[in-house]
Design a protein around this motif. Structure first.
Motif, PDB file in Angstrom:
ATOM      1  N   ALA A 241       4.496  16.493  -2.841  1.00 34.21           N
ATOM      2  CA  ALA A 241       5.531  15.994  -3.330  1.00 34.21           C
ATOM      3  C   ALA A 241       6.136  15.589  -3.923  1.00 34.21           C
ATOM      4  N   MET A 242       6.191  16.605  -4.741  1.00 35.73           N
ATOM      5  CA  MET A 242       6.886  16.684  -6.093  1.00 35.73           C
ATOM      6  C   MET A 242       6.073  17.865  -6.999  1.00 35.73           C
ATOM      7  N   PRO A 243       7.487  18.799  -7.673  1.00 32.56           N
ATOM      8  CA  PRO A 243       6.361  18.825  -9.195  1.00 32.56           C
ATOM      9  C   PRO A 243       5.528  19.286  -9.637  1.00 32.56           C
ATOM     10  N   ALA A 244       4.814  19.406  -9.854  1.00 28.87           N
ATOM     11  CA  ALA A 244       3.905  18.249 -11.467  1.00 28.87           C
ATOM     12  C   ALA A 244       4.457  17.907 -12.593  1.00 28.87           C
ATOM     13  N   GLU A 245       4.992  18.965 -12.972  1.00 29.15           N
ATOM     14  CA  GLU A 245       6.035  19.326 -14.031  1.00 29.15           C
ATOM     15  C   GLU A 245       6.338  18.222 -13.676  1.00 29.15           C
ATOM     16  N   LEU A 246       7.773  17.831 -12.558  1.00 30.51           N
ATOM     17  CA  LEU A 246       8.412  16.064 -12.364  1.00 30.51           C
ATOM     18  C   LEU A 246       7.127  15.097 -12.800  1.00 30.51           C
ATOM     19  N   ALA A 247       6.564  14.780 -12.154  1.00 29.61           N
ATOM     20  CA  ALA A 247       5.445  14.060 -12.075  1.00 29.61           C
ATOM     21  C   ALA A 247       5.158  13.635 -13.573  1.00 29.61           C
ATOM     22  N   ALA A 248       5.121  14.738 -14.306  1.00 30.69           N
ATOM     23  CA  ALA A 248       4.925  14.604 -15.743  1.00 30.69           C
ATOM     24  C   ALA A 248       5.874  13.460 -16.385  1.00 30.69           C
ATOM     25  N   THR A 249       6.968  14.170 -16.118  1.00 28.21           N
ATOM     26  CA  THR A 249       8.199  13.907 -16.783  1.00 28.21           C
ATOM     27  C   THR A 249       8.470  12.134 -16.179  1.00 28.21           C
ATOM     28  N   LEU A 250       8.410  12.290 -15.218  1.00 31.71           N
ATOM     29  CA  LEU A 250       8.549  10.543 -14.851  1.00 31.71           C
ATOM     30  C   LEU A 250       7.508   9.612 -15.887  1.00 31.71           C
ATOM     31  N   ARG A 251       6.450  10.328 -15.508  1.00 32.94           N
ATOM     32  CA  ARG A 251       5.672   9.069 -16.480  1.00 32.94           C
ATOM     33  C   ARG A 251       6.228   9.425 -17.657  1.00 32.94           C
ATOM     34  N   GLU A 252       6.684  10.030 -18.310  1.00 31.45           N
ATOM     35  CA  GLU A 252       7.124   9.830 -19.614  1.00 31.45           C
ATOM     36  C   GLU A 252       8.235   9.175 -19.468  1.00 31.45           C
TER      37      GLU A 252
ATOM     38  N   LEU B 139       0.956  -1.283   0.086  1.00 31.94           N
ATOM     39  CA  LEU B 139       0.326   0.423   0.158  1.00 31.94           C
ATOM     40  C   LEU B 139       1.073   1.704  -0.008  1.00 31.94           C
ATOM     41  N   GLN B 140       1.670   1.409   0.655  1.00 34.66           N
ATOM     42  CA  GLN B 140       2.683   2.275   1.513  1.00 34.66           C
ATOM     43  C   GLN B 140       3.500   2.425  -0.666  1.00 34.66           C
ATOM     44  N   LEU B 141       3.862   1.338  -0.807  1.00 34.42           N
ATOM     45  CA  LEU B 141       4.229   1.413  -2.823  1.00 34.42           C
ATOM     46  C   LEU B 141       3.361   2.648  -3.525  1.00 34.42           C
ATOM     47  N   ALA B 142       1.856   1.948  -3.562  1.00 37.76           N
ATOM     48  CA  ALA B 142       0.610   2.017  -4.294  1.00 37.76           C
ATOM     49  C   ALA B 142       0.423   4.093  -3.943  1.00 37.76           C
ATOM     50  N   ARG B 143       1.008   4.085  -2.710  1.00 37.50           N
ATOM     51  CA  ARG B 143       0.756   6.346  -2.710  1.00 37.50           C
ATOM     52  C   ARG B 143       2.082   6.245  -3.777  1.00 37.50           C
ATOM     53  N   GLY B 144       2.854   6.041  -3.019  1.00 35.20           N
ATOM     54  CA  GLY B 144       4.555   6.804  -3.368  1.00 35.20           C
ATOM     55  C   GLY B 144       3.793   7.330  -5.315  1.00 35.20           C
ATOM     56  N   TYR B 145       3.336   5.816  -6.310  1.00 34.23           N
ATOM     57  CA  TYR B 145       3.174   5.695  -7.087  1.00 34.23           C
ATOM     58  C   TYR B 145       1.979   6.762  -7.235  1.00 34.23           C
ATOM     59  N   ALA B 146       1.404   6.942  -6.509  1.00 32.73           N
ATOM     60  CA  ALA B 146       0.070   7.465  -6.835  1.00 32.73           C
ATOM     61  C   ALA B 146       0.565   9.022  -6.916  1.00 32.73           C
ATOM     62  N   ALA B 147       1.568   9.699  -6.610  1.00 30.77           N
ATOM     63  CA  ALA B 147       1.920  10.787  -5.926  1.00 30.77           C
ATOM     64  C   ALA B 147       2.655  11.008  -7.566  1.00 30.77           C
ATOM     65  N   ILE B 148       3.110  10.528  -8.304  1.00 35.16           N
ATOM     66  CA  ILE B 148       3.630  10.475  -9.268  1.00 35.16           C
ATOM     67  C   ILE B 148       2.258  10.549 -10.495  1.00 35.16           C
ATOM     68  N   ALA B 149       1.424   9.719 -10.694  1.00 35.68           N
ATOM     69  CA  ALA B 149       0.321   9.916 -10.856  1.00 35.68           C
ATOM     70  C   ALA B 149      -0.179  10.523 -11.057  1.00 35.68           C
ATOM     71  N   ALA B 150      -0.916  11.130  -9.832  1.00 33.89           N
ATOM     72  CA  ALA B 150      -2.123  12.928  -9.886  1.00 33.89           C
ATOM     73  C   ALA B 150      -0.706  13.447  -9.493  1.00 33.89           C
ATOM     74  N   ASP B 151       0.380  14.224 -10.693  1.00 36.89           N
ATOM     75  CA  ASP B 151       1.094  15.376 -10.876  1.00 36.89           C
ATOM     76  C   ASP B 151       2.207  15.874  -8.865  1.00 36.89           C
ATOM     77  N   GLY B 152       2.293  14.882  -8.738  1.00 35.94           N
ATOM     78  CA  GLY B 152       3.014  14.881  -7.892  1.00 35.94           C
ATOM     79  C   GLY B 152       2.255  14.755  -5.839  1.00 35.94           C
ATOM     80  N   ARG B 153       1.174  15.293  -5.912  1.00 35.78           N
ATOM     81  CA  ARG B 153       0.104  15.038  -4.712  1.00 35.78           C
ATOM     82  C   ARG B 153       0.214  13.689  -4.422  1.00 35.78           C
ATOM     83  N   LEU B 154       0.509  14.158  -3.413  1.00 35.67           N
ATOM     84  CA  LEU B 154       0.384  13.240  -2.113  1.00 35.67           C
ATOM     85  C   LEU B 154      -1.242  12.328  -1.992  1.00 35.67           C
ATOM     86  N   PRO B 155      -1.660  11.471  -2.184  1.00 36.39           N
ATOM     87  CA  PRO B 155      -2.855  11.111  -1.548  1.00 36.39           C
ATOM     88  C   PRO B 155      -3.089  10.420   0.170  1.00 36.39           C
ATOM     89  N   MET B 156      -4.270  10.310   0.758  1.00 32.88           N
ATOM     90  CA  MET B 156      -4.564   9.770   2.010  1.00 32.88           C
ATOM     91  C   MET B 156      -5.478   8.116   1.661  1.00 32.88           C
TER      92      MET B 156
END
Length: 573
Positions: free
Chosen positions: A449-460, A417-434
């Motif tokens: 948890a990280m800038p939105a632009e960074l999360a988008a770059t990671l997804r690519e 579950l913690q890993l899923a939450r961490g990857y959710a931050a990448i998916a949600a433009d850096g926002r770490l959900p509860m």
């Protein structure tokens, strides 16, 4: 007339005494009646009531548990339980009372007699709880003194082992013992009522005198789970565990924007409807209670820390030849020599050497701070009983080898579950959900948890992992861009790492441009020759997420050339 018999004369006083006694008797009876009815009436009535009036508890109906679409996951059905007054049953008129009840219950009469005789000092003893309706009818038909039926409720789980680890189970008294049944027991249980009843000399209820307290039924609980997706996740995980002869596994599927958990399953499973299945090792929810070193699924966060620090770009060249490097005298190696890679290629090929090279170029503590921002080492807040916090050191290490191993997912531990939450931050433009399991539970605002632009770059960058040449082509879904990462980590044991024992993980999201689903698949100790996550865990992700996309009518997002890709069988570290 001396020869004649004479009748002796009755003295007059004796006649007076007899007459007086006859006159006094009705007066005495009348006086006694007045005393009983008028002077002592209330007292005697109270004494009688104490012997024939009883207070009985009225069971409260336990609230139901439902999925997000209102499908029942846990319900309580009324059942009868059989109890006896041991002394009354043993002294029942006639013969064979215990033999008759023993026959109905399928019990040995001698053993049942011994059980009842041992409890003659009590007035209440259960013979059997939660009997079938047919058995209850036969017991009632016997009409034996001292034998009674009591209405109770029995918990039933329509989905059985598909939802067992999330829901948990109740005991025979309908109180929660594990899972959400335990966590929300007060919410679900309600309050029992009470009534005063009148019983005859045989102890049978002949009249309900009054309701002392109405039972308050428990409240229903609506979960974020989707029963359809829960079943698909269960089916695919079970098939993979059986196929690869694994020790177990877990799957978590969630909505990255809301943090709602749509599916959470584990293997081995247990059926909460069968008490024989409820053994210690089977009913724990491994997705939230079991921690492990995640391995290469941490590499995207290593790259994120480096990108955020401006140390690299996705196209920065990293030399990984000859496929091995040394840090503080310790060796780090790849499965083969990948030569020169871009930073995106480090993710695509899952190069340990490349990840270490990138991490060692950062200031000490840079990667640790990124992982700390993603809440590794802390509970997710899902409020599930027994949730593990995982481990991330309280302070960043300055030791070179510890910094190096952290770059490819060792030296920390996490739950699925913690890993899923961490990857959710990448998916949600850096926002770490509860993460949430309860539909109406207030959600805390997500942390950036990280800038939105960074999360988008990671997804690519992570899309390359599921395309030809990547380690997770088995996770690719025709028509959709899938972003994800594989990880195959060795299992830690006392004194080091176990030979030949691995945990295979795939964490990913789809559609990559605007992810609707994040899923993490963990396979514990796959057996045989196949243990790389791209072979073992990625296909489970592909089957589950493709079904989720179809059920939710998510339109394809991949270019026509991508839709025509042939999905090849791949492997990963």
């Amino acid at each position: 007339m001396s020869g004649e018999n004479r009748t002796p004369l009755v003295p007059p006083w004796r006649r007076a005494v007899v007459m007086l006694a006859l006159l006094a008797l009705p007066v005495a009876l009348l006086a006694r009646a007045v005393s009983l009815q008028v002077l002592e009436g209330d007292f005697l009535q109270g004494q009688g009531d104490q012997r024939h009036l009883r207070v009985e508890q009225l069971s409260a109906h336990r609230g139901g548990i439902y999925d997000r679409h209102g499908r029942p996951l846990a319900i309580s059905a009324p059942v009868e339980s059989i109890w006896v007054d041991p002394g009354m049953l043993l002294n029942a008129p006639g013969e064979g009372a215990i033999d008759r009840i023993a026959e109905v219950l399928g019990r040995d009469p001698a053993a049942l007699t011994q059980q009842i005789e041992a409890r003659t000092a009590r007035e209440f003893h259960y013979l059997r709880r939660h009997v079938d309706p047919a058995v209850a009818e036969r017991v009632a038909a016997l009409d034996l003194p001292g034998v009674y039926l009591q209405r109770e409720y029995r918990r039933f789980y329509p989905a059985g082992e598909v939802t067992g680890h999330v829901l948990g189970f109740t005991n025979i008294d309908d109180r929660g013992q594990e899972g959400l049944e335990l966590a929300y027991d007060d919410w679900l249980a309600g309050q029992p009522g009470a009534k005063r009843v009148l019983r005859d000399r045989l102890g049978r209820n002949i009249e309900d005198v009054e309701r002392l307290r109405e039972p308050q039924p428990g409240r229903d609980l609506t979960l974020t789970l989707d029963k359809r997706l829960q079943y698909i996740a269960y089916r695919e995980l079970k098939a993979a565990v059986e196929r690869f002869d694994a020790a177990g596994g877990s799957v978590v599927l969630l909505d990255p924007d809301s943090g709602e958990i749509l599916a959470m399953v584990n293997q081995p499973a247990f059926n909460p409807n069968r008490r024989s299945d409820i053994t210690g090792g089977r009913y724990r929810n491994r997705a939230v209670t079991d921690v492990y070193e995640p391995g290469s699924v941490i590499k995207p966060f290593t790259i994120a820390a480096a990108l955020a620090a401006g140390a690299v770009t996705p196209e920065t060249k990293i030399q990984t030849s000859p496929g091995v490097t040394r840090v503080a005298g310790e060796q780090v190696e790849d499965i083969r020599d990948f030569g020169e890679l871009t930073v995106t290629g480090v993710l695509k090929k899952s190069s340990n050497v490349g990840a270490v090279d990138i991490a060692m170029g950062l200031e000490p503590g840079t990667l640790w701070r990124q992982l700390n921002e993603l809440a590794f080492g802390r509970p997710t807040g899902v409020a599930f009983p027994g949730e593990a916090a995982g481990h991330l050191s309280a302070m960043p290490s300055r030791r070179p080898f510890e910094r190096a191993t952290l770059a490819f997912g060792y030296g920390l531990s996490a739950t699925t579950l913690q890993l899923a939450r961490g990857y959710a931050a990448i998916a949600a433009d850096g926002r770490l959900p509860m993460p949430r399991l309860i539909q109406d539970q207030p959600a805390e605002p997500p942390q950036q948890a990280m800038p939105a632009e960074l999360a988008a770059t990671l997804r690519e960058m992570l899309v390359s992992v599921t395309r030809p040449g990547g380690t997770a082509t088995n996770a690719a879904i025709p028509g959709y861009a899938v972003a994800g990462k594989t990880g195959t980590s060795r299992k830690a044991v006392a004194g080091g790492y176990a030979a030949g024992r691995y945990v295979s993980t795939f964490a990913g999201m789809a559609p990559a441009d605007d992810p609707r689903f994040v899923a993490v698949v963990t396979i514990d100790e796959p057996g045989g020759g196949d243990y790389y996550a791209g072979i073992v865990a990625a296909p489970v992700f592909q089957s589950l997420v493709s079904s989720a996309l179809r059920l939710h009518n998510i339109p394809p997002d991949a270019a026509p050339d991508d839709q025509a890709l042939t999905i090849a069988r791949g492997g990963d570290r």
